[in-house]
Design a protein around this motif. Structure first.
Motif, PDB file in Angstrom:
ATOM      1  N   GLU A 120       0.832  -1.207   0.000  1.00  0.00           N
ATOM      2  CA  GLU A 120       0.000   0.000   0.000  1.00  0.00           C
ATOM      3  C   GLU A 120       0.863   1.252   0.000  1.00  0.00           C
ATOM      4  O   GLU A 120       0.580   2.207  -0.724  1.00  0.00           O
ATOM      5  CB  GLU A 120      -0.928   0.002   1.210  1.00  0.00           C
ATOM      6  CG  GLU A 120      -2.086  -0.951   1.045  1.00  0.00           C
ATOM      7  CD  GLU A 120      -2.980  -0.974   2.269  1.00  0.00           C
ATOM      8  OE1 GLU A 120      -2.705  -0.254   3.240  1.00  0.00           O
ATOM      9  OE2 GLU A 120      -3.974  -1.731   2.233  1.00  0.00           O
ATOM     10  N   ALA A 121       1.923   1.234   0.830  1.00  0.00           N
ATOM     11  CA  ALA A 121       2.787   2.406   0.882  1.00  0.00           C
ATOM     12  C   ALA A 121       3.424   2.638  -0.476  1.00  0.00           C
ATOM     13  O   ALA A 121       3.523   3.775  -0.938  1.00  0.00           O
ATOM     14  CB  ALA A 121       3.862   2.209   1.951  1.00  0.00           C
ATOM     15  N   ALA A 122       3.839   1.558  -1.133  1.00  0.00           N
ATOM     16  CA  ALA A 122       4.456   1.696  -2.450  1.00  0.00           C
ATOM     17  C   ALA A 122       3.444   2.207  -3.472  1.00  0.00           C
ATOM     18  O   ALA A 122       3.767   3.042  -4.311  1.00  0.00           O
ATOM     19  CB  ALA A 122       5.038   0.360  -2.899  1.00  0.00           C
ATOM     20  N   GLN A 123       2.200   1.711  -3.368  1.00  0.00           N
ATOM     21  CA  GLN A 123       1.162   2.188  -4.282  1.00  0.00           C
ATOM     22  C   GLN A 123       0.888   3.666  -4.053  1.00  0.00           C
ATOM     23  O   GLN A 123       0.717   4.431  -4.990  1.00  0.00           O
ATOM     24  CB  GLN A 123      -0.134   1.398  -4.079  1.00  0.00           C
ATOM     25  CG  GLN A 123      -0.061  -0.001  -4.633  1.00  0.00           C
ATOM     26  CD  GLN A 123      -1.309  -0.798  -4.319  1.00  0.00           C
ATOM     27  OE1 GLN A 123      -2.015  -0.499  -3.371  1.00  0.00           O
ATOM     28  NE2 GLN A 123      -1.567  -1.818  -5.116  1.00  0.00           N
ATOM     29  N   ALA A 124       0.850   4.062  -2.767  1.00  0.00           N
ATOM     30  CA  ALA A 124       0.574   5.456  -2.450  1.00  0.00           C
ATOM     31  C   ALA A 124       1.667   6.358  -3.014  1.00  0.00           C
ATOM     32  O   ALA A 124       1.429   7.525  -3.291  1.00  0.00           O
ATOM     33  CB  ALA A 124       0.455   5.651  -0.942  1.00  0.00           C
ATOM     34  N   LEU A 125       2.888   5.806  -3.189  1.00  0.00           N
ATOM     35  CA  LEU A 125       3.968   6.579  -3.810  1.00  0.00           C
ATOM     36  C   LEU A 125       3.872   6.506  -5.325  1.00  0.00           C
ATOM     37  O   LEU A 125       4.792   6.919  -6.019  1.00  0.00           O
ATOM     38  CB  LEU A 125       5.320   6.039  -3.350  1.00  0.00           C
ATOM     39  CG  LEU A 125       5.681   6.297  -1.885  1.00  0.00           C
ATOM     40  CD1 LEU A 125       6.922   5.529  -1.499  1.00  0.00           C
ATOM     41  CD2 LEU A 125       5.891   7.781  -1.654  1.00  0.00           C
ATOM     42  N   SER A 126       2.785   5.910  -5.814  1.00  0.00           N
ATOM     43  CA  SER A 126       2.488   5.759  -7.240  1.00  0.00           C
ATOM     44  C   SER A 126       3.557   4.966  -7.982  1.00  0.00           C
ATOM     45  O   SER A 126       3.736   5.146  -9.178  1.00  0.00           O
ATOM     46  CB  SER A 126       2.214   7.110  -7.913  1.00  0.00           C
ATOM     47  OG  SER A 126       3.376   7.711  -8.368  1.00  0.00           O
TER      48      SER A 126
END
Lengths: 369, 254, 392
Positions: C292-298
């Motif tokens: 999720e954190a990686a996704q939030a960093l796009s």
């Protein structure tokens, strides 16, 4: 800039606008949600149909089940007659027919003990466990071997089949667990000599294949004892198996010991307990409970590896079936024989692994609360 | 980027209309309408299970909604992966449990999106990262790993990591609830500083002091819907709804 | 004289230090006595049987042949050479098994996490079936029920009339290099070095300009393309010795023993079921929050996998994977059940029966496995130390 807005009416709960309901919806969501997944599903179904259908045809629909000789088989499907005709020897090996009630009795008792220990609701687990680990082996030994109380003596050379497999597994389990516990405690000892001995002992057995251990037990052990001493072939194999698996058991138990906070032992020390009291009453009960899944997994591995005694000439389940395959009346049924052996082992191992997973889940929830 | 931003300068930062979301059959978000202006600071509070985290997680598509429209910085949320990535580039997020990458150093945590999304040269990415780490007052820890830092320090690194992609809006999902009491202030200080610099912020938090200091608007959610929204003075001194009053009495009561 | 700094002592036999010494002394004595007893018994037994001790027998002529030898070997070779032949055969089947088990294991482990319900269930079924059947049963099944049921050489199954499968094994075309073939392996080596350089250059370039290079595609092109081009330019200097059925057996080609195939299949399939579980739990051990954190960093999906999920999953997977590889090497000793000439079969089996040098031979065999274990454990400790997560 912002006005206060307040909602007084609550929005009613609604059902989701679900497009994926019912069987079709489930299929769409789980098997055909993307183009790639749809293709994967189709290929898998095709492969399954190609493999499963002929296997079922062979094993069930066209198979022959009962009879006394190979003439009972049509030859289109599996010839389970090969198994059913020699079922008795697969179960009892060469154990004399009139004495087989002794085997039945021992394994009925074993089944009851295991069931008692496995079902959480039954009481007095500790005493039943103690009985299973101490008294039961003695009783079972005299019942199976005989030679006392008017029982006819049955030499271990006549043992075989499922009975021998279960015997080796049970002795291996009952023997390796206590040795493993002692080794695990020794490996955590403050005394360098004791610790060193345990480390070398454990790592040695874990580093070599069981086969070489069995070879050692069958060719080297007789050299180690005075030549007058007759060393039973089965006993030699059992000694090897016990040492071998005790090393694996020790590592499992050590994992449990490491998971117990040092505060537990300190508290026990503060209450004036000695080393064996601290271990036996406080640390080990907690540690062992924690590693039950690991212990059961080691049991499974041990159970599977009992089949290796075939290589040193003992007639366990697998070896009995294999020797049946060389019977000139029954040539050509290797598939039936090995599939049956696989099925028997699989049923035992799969149920044990299910039990271990069940325990694991229960332990997890226990810790969360 | 700048041109695009200028063109949209008068449009709201985030527009949510008729948002509904279900987990299975459970209706978590019900008819949410919310517009966030540029530079606005919003605090969202409410009892646990009221859907406040789910709401902000919908804004950068960590959760998928079933009904309604979400527009972020002029871009409408679709299920197109590229579009979702574009939207996420403008939206920084800070999590309750930090979610730093434990196998990367603090500096690498801050450089990863600059390297792989913005495709910046390493030197430039490091310069930006160090500037922002300076802002959250943790530049001296740049070469350490997340596991070597305290909770408060980790959360400040997480804020820096999100800021490194130069987002237009920051989402905070209970950023202080996993922290020991003595570390809460260092994180709130950074957030207050960020608010002063004019960042658009949506914070799910129970830190009412923070809400009073920086929020333009406080939103109270319960059972998946927005019950009451008001400027902080009104919200804390004259709450209208009974649920809001009850909630406030519970968290301010002692 | 009473010194205030010294502690008062209780009775000697209750002093912990003394007790520790006593226990260790007893252990040492018992161990010594046990060893002395074993040694004297063994000496007496060996003398009674007329067996001489020592490793002198290694220089003697072995006098038996081995069906598969990777180095020159005949009945005139020494027992030392028997040992090496057996060891090489063990290493051969182990290496083949490790590669196949790892590939199957990763595929099945990832399939278990597939969003496709059917595929995930199929992978679970694979794991539950094969890890709960003893390896020995599987080896015997493949050997006796499948490979021994194959047709005789004249009725071989064939693939395009170049590959044949029959009861005596798998007959494959045997590549015969001609003059000038050496250039192709050299080209491959050059391609490997060039790819390594390319990867380094790409990293530097990205650090400098921020623009990444498609290293994977370029590298694959280089590794396949360069040797192929060199091979064609040098006039394809490779001749295939094709198997052909003459008389009672195949002439030409190279035959893979059915024992090797059975052992390889069983070892790979069995070990893969354990590796699949390790891979699954390794991937699942990466918390959802990391993704999720990686996704939030796009970050795009591929980068999330390469830079966030895989590095963290591998930390969990590699140590357990290595221990499965060690298990596979140890399990390859089951070769002896079907007569594949591995170390245990030819050395602890045949050589032991011929010479009767039980102690030396079993000790040498065990030492080989212990040594392999020791080397791999040392490498593993190195890996663990390098990838250890830094914590407070």
């Amino acid at each position: 800039m912002v006005d206060t807005t307040t909602v007084t009416e609550m929005v009613a709960e609604r059902r989701p606008p679900d497009l994926r309901r019912g069987l079709l919806g489930w299929l769409q969501a789980n098997l055909f949600n993307t183009l790639l997944n749809g293709a994967v599903t189709l290929v898998t179904v095709a492969l399954l149909a190609m493999v499963l259908w002929p296997v079922l045809q062979w094993a069930v629909f066209q198979a022959d089940w009962l009879g006394n000789s190979r003439e009972a088989c049509s030859g289109e499907g599996a010839c389970w007659v090969f198994i059913s005709a020699r079922f008795e020897s697969i179960v009892y090996g060469f154990y004399p027919g009139a004495e087989r009630w002794r085997v039945d009795l021992v394994f009925a008792a074993l089944a009851i003990l295991i069931a008692w220990l496995a079902i959480p609701r039954l009481p007095a687990k500790r005493w039943v466990g103690l009985f299973a680990m101490v008294a039961f082996p003695v009783i079972a030994f005299f019942l199976l071997v005989g030679g006392v109380f008017g029982l006819e003596q049955v030499p271990t050379g006549n043992w075989g089949g499922v009975m021998l497999t279960l015997t080796i597994a049970t002795v291996g389990i009952v023997g390796s667990l206590p040795i493993g516990i002692v080794l695990a405690l020794g490996r955590r000892s403050q005394m360098p000599l004791v610790r060193g001995f345990c480390v070398v002992f454990i790592e040695f057995w874990r580093g070599v294949p069981l086969i070489t251990v069995l070879f050692m037990a069958s060719v080297m052990l007789p050299l180690f004892v005075p030549s007058q001493v007759e060393f039973d072939k089965l006993l030699r194999a059992l000694v090897g198996i016990m040492f071998f698996w005790s090393a694996y058991m020790a590592e499992v138990v050590r994992g449990g010991l490491q998971a117990i906070p040092s505060g537990q032992e300190e508290a026990a020390k503060a209450m004036g307990m000695g080393y064996w009291q601290r271990m036996g009453l406080i640390v080990l009960p907690q540690a062992l409970k924690l590693v039950i899944p690991g212990i059961v997994n080691t049991f499974i591995a041990l159970f599977k590896d009992t089949s290796l005694v075939l290589i040193i000439g003992l007639f366990d389940l697998l070896a009995i079936i294999r020797s049946g395959l060389t019977d000139s009346d029954w040539l050509g049924f290797a598939t039936e024989g090995y599939v049956f052996a696989a099925l028997v082992f699989w049923v035992f191992c799969f149920s044990m692994s299910r039990y271990s997973q069940h325990i694991e889940r229960r332990l997890h929830t226990g810790h969360r609360n | 980027m700048n041109q695009a931003t200028a063109a949209r300068a008068d449009s709201p930062m985030i527009e949510i209309a008729g948002l509904n979301k279900w987990y299975g059959d459970f209706h978590v978000l019900r008819d949410i309408d919310l517009t966030v202006a540029r530079g606005e600071r919003i605090v969202i509070c409410g009892p646990s299970g009221s859907g406040k985290s789910t709401l902000i997680r919908c804004i950068n598509h960590l959760e998928e909604h079933q009904e309604g429209r979400i527009v972020v910085n002029g871009m409408t949320m679709t299920r197109d992966v590229k579009r979702i990535e574009q939207i996420r580039r403008n939206v920084g997020m800070v999590f309750q449990h930090f979610n730093l990458f434990p196998h990367l150093s603090v500096l690498d945590n801050c450089c990863i999106s600059q390297t792989w999304v913005q495709k910046k040269p390493r030197a430039e990415a490091e310069r930006t990262a160090r500037e922002i780490l300076e802002r959250v007052q943790i530049a001296d820890q740049a070469l350490k790993y997340p596991g070597q830092l305290s909770g408060g320090q980790q959360q400040r690194v997480a804020i820096a990591r999100a800021l490194c992609m130069q987002p237009e809006v920051m989402l905070f999902d209970e950023p202080t609830s996993a922290l020991d009491p003595e570390m809460i202030k260092e994180v709130l200080d950074v957030m207050v500083e960020l608010a002063r610099d004019g960042m658009t912020m949506l914070c799910v938090t129970h830190e009412m002091g923070f809400a009073k200091t920086v929020a333009d608007r406080v939103i109270f959610m319960d059972q998946g819907q927005i019950i009451e929204q008001a400027p902080p003075e009104t919200f804390f001194n004259h709450p209208e709804s009974e649920r809001t009053q009850l909630f406030l009495s519970q968290i301010l009561g002692h | 004289m009473l010194r205030s700094s010294s502690r008062e002592r209780g009775p000697l036999w209750r002093d912990p230090t003394f007790r520790a010494l006593l226990v260790q002394g007893i252990l040492l004595l018992a161990l010594g006595a046990f060893i002395a007893m074993v040694v004297s018994n063994t000496m007496a037994n060996l003398e009674a049987r007329g067996i001489s001790t020592g490793f002198g027998f290694l220089q003697d002529r072995a006098g038996f042949s081995i069906p598969q030898t990777l180095i020159d070997y005949s009945g005139d070779s020494t027992y030392a050479r028997t040992f090496v032949v057996g060891l090489l055969n063990t290493l051969l089947v182990s290496a083949m098994g490790i590669v196949a088990a790892t590939l199957i294991g990763f595929a099945v482990g990832i399939a278990r996490l597939s969003p496709n319900w059917l595929l995930a269930r199929l992978a679970t079924a694979y794991v539950e079936i094969f890890r709960n059947i003893p390896l020995l049963v599987q080896i015997l099944f493949w050997y006796f029920a499948v490979l021994q049921a194959l047709p005789s050489p004249q009725n071989s199954h064939s693939l395009f009339e170049v590959i044949f499968l029959n009861v005596r094994g798998l007959v494959l075309p045997d590549p015969q290099p001609l003059a000038g073939f050496a250039a192709t392996p050299w080209a491959l080596l050059v391609a490997v070095i060039a790819t390594w350089w390319l990867a380094r250059h790409a990293k530097q370039r990205q650090a400098k300009t921020g623009r990444p290079l498609p290293v994977f595609k370029l590298g694959a092109l280089l590794l396949i393309g360069l040797p192929s081009v060199v091979f064609v330019v040098t006039g394809m200097p490779l001749e295939w010795s094709l198997p052909a059925f003459k008389g009672f057996n195949f002439q030409g080609g190279v035959t893979v023993l059915p024992e090797l195939i059975a052992l390889w299949l069983a070892l790979s399939i069995y070990t893969a079921s354990f590796i699949a579980e390790i891979v699954r739990s390794g991937i699942q051990s990466v918390p959802q929050g990391q993704v999720e954190a990686a996704q939030a960093l796009s970050l795009p999906g591929g980068i999330i996998l390469r830079k966030v999920v895989i590095p963290q999953a591998m930390r969990v997977i590699v140590p357990q994977l290595t221990s499965q590889h060690l298990n596979l090497i140890k399990n390859s000793s089951l070769a002896t059940a079907i007569g594949y000439p591995d170390l245990v079969a030819v050395f602890s089996g045949t050589a032991l029966n011929v010479t009767g040098q039980a102690i030396e031979i079993v000790a040498m065999t065990m030492a080989v496995y212990l040594l392999i274990n020791l080397i791999v454990s040392a490498l593993m400790n190195l890996y663990n130390a390098r990838t250890l997560l830094k914590e407070r």
